[in-house]
Write a protein that holds these residues in place. Structure first.
Motif, short mmCIF file in Angstrom:
data_model
loop_
_atom_site.label_atom_id
_atom_site.label_comp_id
_atom_site.label_asym_id
_atom_site.label_seq_id
_atom_site.Cartn_x
_atom_site.Cartn_y
_atom_site.Cartn_z
N LEU A 165 9.34 -3.57 -42.53
CA LEU A 165 9.05 -4.38 -41.35
C LEU A 165 9.37 -3.59 -40.08
O LEU A 165 8.56 -3.54 -39.14
CB LEU A 165 9.89 -5.66 -41.41
N HIS A 166 10.51 -2.95 -40.06
CA HIS A 166 10.96 -2.16 -38.90
C HIS A 166 9.99 -1.02 -38.59
O HIS A 166 9.56 -0.84 -37.44
CB HIS A 166 12.36 -1.61 -39.20
N ASN A 168 6.83 -0.59 -39.45
CA ASN A 168 5.48 -1.01 -39.04
C ASN A 168 5.49 -1.65 -37.65
O ASN A 168 4.51 -1.54 -36.92
CB ASN A 168 4.89 -1.96 -40.08
N LEU A 169 6.59 -2.32 -37.29
CA LEU A 169 6.70 -2.87 -35.94
C LEU A 169 6.69 -1.76 -34.90
O LEU A 169 6.09 -1.89 -33.83
CB LEU A 169 7.98 -3.69 -35.81
N SER A 192 12.82 -5.55 -34.38
CA SER A 192 13.19 -5.90 -35.76
C SER A 192 14.14 -7.09 -35.79
O SER A 192 14.01 -7.99 -36.63
CB SER A 192 13.83 -4.70 -36.46
N ALA A 195 12.15 -10.22 -35.15
CA ALA A 195 11.34 -10.63 -36.31
C ALA A 195 12.21 -11.29 -37.37
O ALA A 195 11.83 -12.32 -37.95
CB ALA A 195 10.62 -9.42 -36.89
N TRP A 332 0.05 -5.58 -39.20
CA TRP A 332 0.60 -6.93 -39.00
C TRP A 332 0.84 -7.61 -40.35
O TRP A 332 1.83 -8.33 -40.52
CB TRP A 332 -0.32 -7.78 -38.14
N THR A 334 1.62 -6.08 -43.08
CA THR A 334 2.80 -5.43 -43.64
C THR A 334 4.08 -5.93 -42.97
O THR A 334 5.14 -5.97 -43.60
CB THR A 334 2.70 -3.91 -43.49
N VAL A 335 3.99 -6.33 -41.71
CA VAL A 335 5.15 -6.89 -41.00
C VAL A 335 5.42 -8.33 -41.46
O VAL A 335 6.57 -8.72 -41.70
CB VAL A 335 4.91 -6.87 -39.48
#
Length: 463
Positions: A165-166, A168-169, A192, A195, A332, A334-335
């Protein structure tokens, strides 16, 4: 992942808390009524059955074990396809095209070990979960060991998802600058944290149908990732001109850990076995499912490595052309995918925690306790993910230290103990070889990954 939704998903959840993918995938939910992970010495599990929409789970299990062969295959494939879809191109590029034999071989061995779990369940129909099998084989120690490794795997996979997540953000908001005067945090860290805080309320959910909805969203995100990558390969203008090296032997320990984590769905296989109309077909389900997943991972690996070559990232989504709309979609997805995993990953622990609380407590008090504990654990996961932002190393450590035990060593050891005296010498030799192989590569992979992590941290500390 590929799994049915709607009414069939809701019904499946009544017996399995949603058969989700595993980190190991996993997808994460181990035993749908996994309140029976008891660790009392020399005691069988006597947890109170969990009622879902006024229905007794154990009764549902006996009367509505209606999962067909096709449905079982879809569910098992859904359990297996997870972070592996992001990392397989990287492992093939790092290990060389010859390492694809390791990817395929591990898939075959994991299919065999899932077959062994089915054999253990057939030996004693009262067994319902992975932990039950451990208890049947080695008593209270077996239950405790299996439960400990399961919870550790869930925790580490959630860390890997948070790192994903981190990363890809950062790519989505490249060039964005944010500041918080109260704390010295980077823009990526602030994003992150934001999110994860958005996902945090999901840990307070007690309604299982709501958690099931989150899992359905996660499945859709995985489908979006797959379709987007395929679209980029066909229509994205990326040429397949990179040459894949033959073999990088020194990278095999790293490759092994990541690959074995890609097949980590064994903790929920016993639940799938129990949900089938005809459990005798479980071995065939394993063969068909692993064949599909092996073919999928192998195709993804060769496609990604041919597209991006040595520049392929440990998460293939980060290597896609930045300016294309499809790339923004897959980033998005992937996040959002990790944000749907937290409630599912925490569910087994939350159920066990709530079961151990005094019965005199009100439901509101229990909800506050489980929600607070879950929130704290999620913040610990976030802190660890931001402190160790090395996706491939965390995934390799998870595979080498935990998945190798849950997918290879434990199933073989449990089977030999439970079925001792009925195993032929060739089969006994095969199981011992798998255990030895798993121990050897697991230890080497754990040591190798730990050294790499130390090397990464040393420059940072000296600076």
């Amino acid at each position: 992942m590929f799994k049915t939704s709607g009414k069939s998903l809701s019904l499946q959840y009544k017996t399995q808390l949603d058969n989700s993918e595993s980190v190991h995938n996993a997808d994460f939910t181990m035993h749908r009524a996994n309140c029976n992970i008891c660790m009392e010495e020399s005691k069988q599990c006597h947890c109170d059955p969990i009622n879902i929409e006024g229905t007794n789970v154990d009764a549902e299990h006996d009367t509505k074990a209606n999962c067909s062969f096709t449905h079982a295959v879809i569910n098992m494939v859904g359990m297996l396809i997870g972070l592996g879809q992001l990392s397989t191109p990287y492992t093939l590029e790092q290990g060389g095209w010859a390492s694809s034999f390791l990817l395929i071989g591990l898939g075959v061995v994991c299919a065999y070990s899932s077959h062994l779990l089915g054999k253990c369940l057939e030996k004693n129909p009262k067994l319902r979960s992975y932990v039950d099998i451990g208890g049947q084989a080695f008593g209270a120690k077996g239950r405790f060991l299996a439960a400990t490794f399961i919870y550790m795997e869930i925790f580490m996979v959630l860390v890997a998802y948070t790192i994903s997540l981190h990363d890809n953000l950062i790519t989505i908001f490249l060039g964005t600058h944010m500041r918080l005067h109260l704390a010295k945090l980077s823009t990526a860290q602030l994003l992150s944290i934001g999110a994860v805080l958005i996902a945090l309320p999901s840990l307070w959910l007690r309604d299982l149908s709501s958690i099931s909805f989150l899992s359905t969203c996660g499945i859709l995100m995985s489908l979006v990732i797959f379709v987007s990558l395929a679209y980029t390969a066909i229509f994205g203008g990326v040429q397949f001109h990179h040459r894949i090296p033959v073999l990088h032997l020194h990278n095999i320990p790293l490759i092994f850990g990541i690959n074995i984590s890609s097949y980590g769905g064994h903790i929920v296989f016993p639940n799938l076995h129990k949900s089938m109309k005809d459990p005798s077909k479980f071995t065939k389900v394993s063969i068909v499912s692993f064949t599909i997943v092996i073919a999928f991972y192998t195709a993804m690996g060769f496609m990604g490595s041919k597209m991006f070559g040595p520049n392929v990232d440990s998460q293939v989504t980060l290597s896609m052309p930045r300016k294309q709309i499809v790339t923004k979609i897959v980033l998005w997805a992937t996040v959002l995918n990790p944000m749907t995993k937290y409630a599912l990953g925490f569910a087994p622990f939350a159920i066990q925690l709530e079961h151990r609380l005094p019965s005199s407590m009100s439901k509101r008090t229990k909800m506050i306790i489980r929600g607070s504990v879950g929130s704290f654990l999620l913040l610990v996961i976030l802190t660890l993910a931001l402190s160790v932002p090395y996706f491939e190393h965390v995934l390799c450590l998870t595979g080498s230290l935990l998945c190798v035990a849950l997918c290879l060593i434990f199933p073989c050891a449990f089977y030999m103990k439970i079925c001792w005296g009925q195993i032929s010498k060739p089969l006994l030799l095969l199981n011992l070889s798998i255990i030895t192989f798993g121990l050897l590569l697991g230890v080497v992979g754990t040591i190798s990954t730990s050294k790499l992590l130390v090397k990464h941290f040393q420059p940072a500390q000296s600076a």
